[in-house]
Design a protein around this motif. Structure first.
Motif, PDB file in Angstrom:
ATOM      1  N   LEU A  64     -78.246  51.758 -15.366  1.00 44.63           N
ATOM      2  CA  LEU A  64     -79.095  52.253 -14.279  1.00 44.63           C
ATOM      3  C   LEU A  64     -79.829  51.090 -13.613  1.00 44.63           C
ATOM      4  O   LEU A  64     -79.995  51.059 -12.394  1.00 44.63           O
ATOM      5  CB  LEU A  64     -80.087  53.294 -14.819  1.00 44.63           C
ATOM      6  N   ALA A  65     -80.258  50.114 -14.427  1.00 46.95           N
ATOM      7  CA  ALA A  65     -80.944  48.937 -13.881  1.00 46.95           C
ATOM      8  C   ALA A  65     -79.990  48.147 -12.984  1.00 46.95           C
ATOM      9  O   ALA A  65     -80.368  47.695 -11.895  1.00 46.95           O
ATOM     10  CB  ALA A  65     -81.464  48.058 -15.019  1.00 46.95           C
ATOM     11  N   LEU A  66     -78.744  47.980 -13.425  1.00 45.77           N
ATOM     12  CA  LEU A  66     -77.754  47.257 -12.618  1.00 45.77           C
ATOM     13  C   LEU A  66     -77.458  48.030 -11.325  1.00 45.77           C
ATOM     14  O   LEU A  66     -77.296  47.440 -10.268  1.00 45.77           O
ATOM     15  CB  LEU A  66     -76.458  47.053 -13.415  1.00 45.77           C
ATOM     16  N   ALA A  67     -77.402  49.365 -11.439  1.00 47.03           N
ATOM     17  CA  ALA A  67     -77.117  50.199 -10.270  1.00 47.03           C
ATOM     18  C   ALA A  67     -78.274  50.140  -9.276  1.00 47.03           C
ATOM     19  O   ALA A  67     -78.072  50.168  -8.060  1.00 47.03           O
ATOM     20  CB  ALA A  67     -76.872  51.640 -10.698  1.00 47.03           C
ATOM     21  N   GLU A  68     -79.491  50.052  -9.787  1.00 49.80           N
ATOM     22  CA  GLU A  68     -80.674  50.043  -8.921  1.00 49.80           C
ATOM     23  C   GLU A  68     -80.661  48.846  -7.972  1.00 49.80           C
ATOM     24  O   GLU A  68     -81.089  48.939  -6.820  1.00 49.80           O
ATOM     25  CB  GLU A  68     -81.945  50.016  -9.780  1.00 49.80           C
ATOM     26  N   GLU A  69     -80.098  47.737  -8.455  1.00 47.63           N
ATOM     27  CA  GLU A  69     -80.028  46.530  -7.608  1.00 47.63           C
ATOM     28  C   GLU A  69     -79.124  46.765  -6.394  1.00 47.63           C
ATOM     29  O   GLU A  69     -79.239  46.071  -5.399  1.00 47.63           O
ATOM     30  CB  GLU A  69     -79.516  45.340  -8.441  1.00 47.63           C
ATOM     31  N   MET A  70     -78.224  47.764  -6.506  1.00 48.10           N
ATOM     32  CA  MET A  70     -77.303  48.038  -5.389  1.00 48.10           C
ATOM     33  C   MET A  70     -77.911  49.001  -4.362  1.00 48.10           C
ATOM     34  O   MET A  70     -77.347  49.217  -3.294  1.00 48.10           O
ATOM     35  CB  MET A  70     -75.997  48.634  -5.930  1.00 48.10           C
ATOM     36  N   LYS A  71     -79.062  49.606  -4.713  1.00 45.37           N
ATOM     37  CA  LYS A  71     -79.789  50.509  -3.806  1.00 45.37           C
ATOM     38  C   LYS A  71     -78.921  51.647  -3.248  1.00 45.37           C
ATOM     39  O   LYS A  71     -78.924  51.924  -2.050  1.00 45.37           O
ATOM     40  CB  LYS A  71     -80.414  49.714  -2.661  1.00 45.37           C
ATOM     41  N   GLN A  72     -78.139  52.257  -4.128  1.00 44.61           N
ATOM     42  CA  GLN A  72     -77.291  53.396  -3.723  1.00 44.61           C
ATOM     43  C   GLN A  72     -77.274  54.412  -4.854  1.00 44.61           C
ATOM     44  O   GLN A  72     -77.529  54.066  -6.000  1.00 44.61           O
ATOM     45  CB  GLN A  72     -75.852  52.931  -3.493  1.00 44.61           C
ATOM     46  N   ASP A  73     -76.932  55.651  -4.505  1.00 37.34           N
ATOM     47  CA  ASP A  73     -76.749  56.652  -5.550  1.00 37.34           C
ATOM     48  C   ASP A  73     -75.489  56.326  -6.346  1.00 37.34           C
ATOM     49  O   ASP A  73     -74.594  55.652  -5.849  1.00 37.34           O
ATOM     50  CB  ASP A  73     -76.617  58.043  -4.928  1.00 37.34           C
ATOM     51  N   VAL A  74     -75.442  56.852  -7.568  1.00 35.91           N
ATOM     52  CA  VAL A  74     -74.324  56.536  -8.449  1.00 35.91           C
ATOM     53  C   VAL A  74     -73.425  57.748  -8.636  1.00 35.91           C
ATOM     54  O   VAL A  74     -73.897  58.845  -8.945  1.00 35.91           O
ATOM     55  CB  VAL A  74     -74.841  56.093  -9.842  1.00 35.91           C
ATOM     56  N   LEU A  75     -72.131  57.551  -8.455  1.00 38.18           N
ATOM     57  CA  LEU A  75     -71.154  58.597  -8.739  1.00 38.18           C
ATOM     58  C   LEU A  75     -70.540  58.338 -10.108  1.00 38.18           C
ATOM     59  O   LEU A  75     -70.161  57.213 -10.432  1.00 38.18           O
ATOM     60  CB  LEU A  75     -70.067  58.600  -7.660  1.00 38.18           C
ATOM     61  N   VAL A  76     -70.485  59.396 -10.933  1.00 36.33           N
ATOM     62  CA  VAL A  76     -69.870  59.302 -12.262  1.00 36.33           C
ATOM     63  C   VAL A  76     -68.791  60.373 -12.356  1.00 36.33           C
ATOM     64  O   VAL A  76     -69.029  61.531 -12.010  1.00 36.33           O
ATOM     65  CB  VAL A  76     -70.911  59.516 -13.384  1.00 36.33           C
ATOM     66  N   ALA A  77     -67.602  59.996 -12.822  1.00 36.78           N
ATOM     67  CA  ALA A  77     -66.505  60.964 -12.899  1.00 36.78           C
ATOM     68  C   ALA A  77     -66.379  61.574 -14.293  1.00 36.78           C
ATOM     69  O   ALA A  77     -66.200  62.778 -14.432  1.00 36.78           O
ATOM     70  CB  ALA A  77     -65.190  60.298 -12.502  1.00 36.78           C
ATOM     71  N   CYS A  78     -66.499  60.766 -15.325  1.00 33.13           N
ATOM     72  CA  CYS A  78     -66.331  61.251 -16.706  1.00 33.13           C
ATOM     73  C   CYS A  78     -67.511  62.131 -17.104  1.00 33.13           C
ATOM     74  O   CYS A  78     -68.659  61.807 -16.836  1.00 33.13           O
ATOM     75  CB  CYS A  78     -66.234  60.057 -17.650  1.00 33.13           C
ATOM     76  N   SER A  79     -67.226  63.264 -17.753  1.00 27.64           N
ATOM     77  CA  SER A  79     -68.312  64.202 -18.040  1.00 27.64           C
ATOM     78  C   SER A  79     -69.277  63.673 -19.098  1.00 27.64           C
ATOM     79  O   SER A  79     -70.478  63.910 -19.029  1.00 27.64           O
ATOM     80  CB  SER A  79     -67.760  65.559 -18.454  1.00 27.64           C
ATOM     81  N   SER A  80     -68.767  62.932 -20.064  1.00 25.52           N
ATOM     82  CA  SER A  80     -69.635  62.397 -21.106  1.00 25.52           C
ATOM     83  C   SER A  80     -70.518  61.279 -20.545  1.00 25.52           C
ATOM     84  O   SER A  80     -71.712  61.203 -20.835  1.00 25.52           O
ATOM     85  CB  SER A  80     -68.776  61.885 -22.268  1.00 25.52           C
ATOM     86  N   CYS A  81     -69.937  60.420 -19.715  1.00 25.61           N
ATOM     87  CA  CYS A  81     -70.720  59.367 -19.052  1.00 25.61           C
ATOM     88  C   CYS A  81     -71.805  60.012 -18.183  1.00 25.61           C
ATOM     89  O   CYS A  81     -72.948  59.568 -18.164  1.00 25.61           O
ATOM     90  CB  CYS A  81     -69.843  58.497 -18.161  1.00 25.61           C
ATOM     91  N   TYR A  82     -71.419  61.069 -17.452  1.00 20.93           N
ATOM     92  CA  TYR A  82     -72.400  61.736 -16.592  1.00 20.93           C
ATOM     93  C   TYR A  82     -73.553  62.288 -17.425  1.00 20.93           C
ATOM     94  O   TYR A  82     -74.728  62.099 -17.101  1.00 20.93           O
ATOM     95  CB  TYR A  82     -71.756  62.873 -15.768  1.00 20.93           C
ATOM     96  N   GLY A 110     -83.519  40.365 -19.200  1.00 17.69           N
ATOM     97  CA  GLY A 110     -83.949  40.093 -17.831  1.00 17.69           C
ATOM     98  C   GLY A 110     -83.743  41.266 -16.881  1.00 17.69           C
ATOM     99  O   GLY A 110     -83.617  41.076 -15.670  1.00 17.69           O
ATOM    100  N   LEU A 111     -83.731  42.491 -17.408  1.00 18.20           N
ATOM    101  CA  LEU A 111     -83.487  43.658 -16.552  1.00 18.20           C
ATOM    102  C   LEU A 111     -84.682  44.593 -16.532  1.00 18.20           C
ATOM    103  O   LEU A 111     -85.502  44.608 -17.457  1.00 18.20           O
ATOM    104  CB  LEU A 111     -82.255  44.423 -17.054  1.00 18.20           C
ATOM    105  N   HIS A 112     -84.751  45.401 -15.461  1.00 17.18           N
ATOM    106  CA  HIS A 112     -85.822  46.397 -15.346  1.00 17.18           C
ATOM    107  C   HIS A 112     -85.296  47.574 -14.535  1.00 17.18           C
ATOM    108  O   HIS A 112     -84.581  47.389 -13.559  1.00 17.18           O
ATOM    109  CB  HIS A 112     -87.042  45.784 -14.631  1.00 17.18           C
ATOM    110  N   TYR A 113     -85.666  48.782 -14.969  1.00 15.03           N
ATOM    111  CA  TYR A 113     -85.280  49.963 -14.195  1.00 15.03           C
ATOM    112  C   TYR A 113     -86.518  50.730 -13.781  1.00 15.03           C
ATOM    113  O   TYR A 113     -87.326  51.120 -14.623  1.00 15.03           O
ATOM    114  CB  TYR A 113     -84.355  50.875 -15.023  1.00 15.03           C
ATOM    115  N   SER A 114     -86.682  50.945 -12.470  1.00 15.85           N
ATOM    116  CA  SER A 114     -87.900  51.627 -12.020  1.00 15.85           C
ATOM    117  C   SER A 114     -87.683  53.109 -11.708  1.00 15.85           C
ATOM    118  O   SER A 114     -88.619  53.793 -11.310  1.00 15.85           O
ATOM    119  CB  SER A 114     -88.497  50.890 -10.816  1.00 15.85           C
TER     120      SER A 114
END
Lengths: 290, 200
Positions: A64-82, A110-114
C-alpha cells in the motif's frame, strides 16, 4: 483512465492467462493498468498463521505504501490478495494508533503509508467504474449461445460483505457474462468454496468440493465455467480428472477467467486470450464473419 | 468500518482462562469469548465434517480452557478461509480470522506436525526469502518436509505437474524476487519483535 495494479504471485504463474487477458481487456476499455513496482506477496491466507496477524498486515502495508507513491487507486484481481489488501487498508485508514504501529515497522525499510489508497476488485472496476454499457459496446464477437456458469467462489464477495455485491447471492459476474452476449446459467453452487489451498496438503477435500460445484454447473446446462479467482480456477480445472476417477463421472468442462471471455468477445488478438495455458480448451462461438 | 469497531469493542469481555487470555493478545483472538453457541458457523462450514471440533464446538472447548485439545485439534487447519462463518455469524465474530490466530498459536506451541502446518511453513519460507511465493519451490519444500509420504504424494501428482509445466502455468525457475529481499526481511523482523512484545 489509469490505475495501479497489484498482480500478486499467482498472476505470474498458475493464473498467467488471467493477467494477460485482464491487461488486454482493460486496455481495450481505455483503462491502463500500471504495475506497482517491487510489490511483495500479500501472504495469502497463510502468513498470519505462521508469522502472526500483525506481521502479515505489515507485509501487506508495504504494498500500500508503494502504491501510495503512484497516487492512483489499486486494482486487484486475485480474491485472496484483494481480501488482504482491502482488509489491511480499512484497518489502517480507520485506526490511527494501529497505523502508527504498522508505520513504525515499515520505517525500517524507509516506507510510510498514510492511508490515501483505494483498493478495488477487478470485477468492481469493470462493472462499477467502466460499466456494463461500455463493455457491451466494445463487444465485436458476441458470445451468442454460450451458456456460462459464473462461479464466484468464496472470498471475493465475502471479504467485505455488501461493499459491492451481495455475499449470499452475487450478481456482478452474471451481469458481466450477459454484457458479453453469453447466457448466464443459475446454479446452486455459485459461492460454494472450492477447497482453496487444501489442494496441496489435503487434496481430497478439494476433490469433494469441486465435484459438487461441477455437478451443479453441468446440471444447470453450462458449456463453460468462468471464475475470478486464481485458486478457484486451478482447483476446478485440475481436479476434474480426480473427480472423474473417484466418482465415475465424465466431466471435461473448460474453466476460464472472466477476463479471457472479455478478451475473446472484444475481438482482441488470440495471444491475449491465454487459451494456450488451459488444460481443457474452450469451444468459443465463431465470429459472425467467419 | 467493521473491523476496527469489532476489535476495539470486544476487549476482555466474557470469561477468563489461560487459553482465552493468550488468544486475547492476538488480533482476532478476543472474539473467542463471545460465541452465542447458535451453531450457524458449523452449518455453513464446507469442511465441518472433517474437523475434530466444529467451529461452534471449538468455542465451547476454548471456554472449558482445554488448551491441548484446542491447539491440537485439526479444526483451524481444515478451515479454508472461505468466510461463510464470518458472513453468517449473528454476533459478527470474525471466525475465519480467529482460525488464523489459532494456527499461529498452535505453531508457536510446537504443534506443527500436520500436513497443513508443514505446507504453511514451506509457503512462508518462500515469501520470507524472496518476498514472493513460488509454487514449485513451495511444493518441493512441502514434499521434502513430509519425507517418505511427501515423495509418494509428489510421485502421485507428477502427471499433473508435467501438464502444468507444458502449459507454462508453473516453472522450475523461480520468478523475480523483490529487489532487496534483505530490506523486506528487516521490516518483517521489526514487525515480529513488536508483535512478540505485544506492541500491536
Amino acid at each position: 483512465m489509469r490505475m495501479s495494479y497489484y498482480p500478486g504471485c499467482s498472476m505470474e504463474s498458475i493464473a498467467v492467462s488471467y493477467a494477460k487477458s485482464l491487461l488486454a481487456a482493460a486496455e481495450a476499455l481505455g483503462l491502463r493498468l500500471e504495475e506497482i513496482p517491487d510489490w511483495n506477496c500479500c501472504g495469502a491466507s497463510i502468513a498470519s498463521g505462521v508469522a502472526g496477524g500483525f506481521v502479515q498486515q505489515v507485509l501487506v502495508a508495504r504494498n500500500l505504501a508503494l502504491a501510495e507513491e503512484m497516487k492512483q487507486d489499486v486494482l486487484v484481481a486475485c480474491s485472496s490478495c484483494y481480501l488482504n489488501l482491502a482488509t489491511a487498508n480499512l484497518r489502517l485508514q480507520e485506526d490511527s494508533v494501529y497505523a502508527g504501529r504498522v508505520n513504525k515497522a515499515l520505517a525500517v525499510g524507509g516506507l510510510h503509508y498514510s492511508g490515501s489508497v483505494r483498493v478495488k476488485r477487478a470485477i468492481d472496476v469493470m462493472l462499477g467504474e467502466i460499466g456494463p454499457g461500455r463493455i457491451e459496446g466494445r463487444v465485436q464477437v458476441p458470445l451468442k449461445g454460450l451458456k456460462v456458469a459464473g462461479y464466484v467462489g468464496c472470498q471475493t464477495m465475502r471479504a467485505h460483505p455488501g461493499d459491492f455485491d451481495q455475499a449470499e447471492s452475487p450478481k456482478a459476474l452474471d451481469r458481466l457474462i450477459r454484457a458479453l452476449g453469453a447466457e448466464n446459467v443459475n446454479f446452486a453452487r455459485q459461492t460454494t468454496c472450492c477447497g482453496s489451498s487444501h489442494v496441496v496438503p489435503a487434496s481430497e477435500v478439494v476433490t469433494g468440493q469441486v465435484k459438487e460445484i461441477l455437478a451443479s454447473a453441468v446440471e444447470a446446462g453450462a458449456d463453460i465455467i468462468v471464475t475470478l479467482c486464481p485458486l478457484c480456477q486451478l482447483n476446478l480445472e485440475t481436479h476434474q480428472e480426480k473427480v472423474n476417477e473417484k466418482f465415475g463421472t465424465g466431466y471435461e468442462i473448460p474453466v476460464l477467467f472472466f477476463t479471457q471471455l472479455m478478451a475473446y468477445a472484444f475481438g482482441l488478438p488470440p495471444n491475449t486470450w491465454g487459451f494456450e495455458h488451459m488444460l481443457v480448451s474452450p469451444k468459443m462461438p465463431a465470429p459472425a464473419s467467419a | 468500518m467493521e473491523m476496527a469497531a469489532e476489535v476495539s469493542g470486544s476487549k476482555n469481555e466474557g470469561f477468563v482462562n489461560d487459553l482465552a487470555s493468550r488468544l486475547g493478545a492476538l488480533p482476532y483472538g478476543k472474539f473467542s469469548t463471545r460465541c452465542l453457541q447458535c451453531g450457524l458457523c458449523a452449518t455453513s462450514c464446507p469442511t465441518c465434517e472433517v474437523m475434530d471440533y466444529s467451529p461452534q464446538r471449538l468455542f465451547a472447548v476454548i471456554k472449558e480452557g482445554r488448551e491441548n485439545d484446542v491447539l491440537g485439534a485439526n479444526t483451524m487447519w481444515m478451515c479454508t478461509s472461505c468466510y461463510s462463518c464470518k458472513v453468517i455469524c449473528p454476533y459478527g465474530i470474525a471466525i475465519a480470522d480467529m482460525m488464523h490466530d489459532l494456527k499461529y498459536l498452535a505453531i508457536r506451541t510446537g504443534k506443527c506436525e500436520s500436513a497443513q502446518a508443514q505446507f504453511y511453513l514451506s509457503f512462508w519460507r518462500e515469501v520470507y526469502l524472496r518476498g514472493r511465493s513460488f509454487e514449485t519451490g513451495v511444493l518441493f519444500g512441502f514434499y521434502r518436509r513430509r519425507g517418505r509420504t511427501g515423495l509418494k504424494e509428489a510421485l502421485g501428482r507428477r502427471r499433473l505437474g508435467f501438464k502444468m509445466l507444458s502449459r507454462k502455468r508453473i516453472s522450475l525457475i523461480p520468478p523475480r524476487s523483490v529487489k532487496d529481499p534483505e530490506a523486506l526481511q528487516r521490516i518483517i523482523t521489526k514487525a515480529k519483535i513488536m508483535q512478540n512484545r505485544g506492541e500491536v
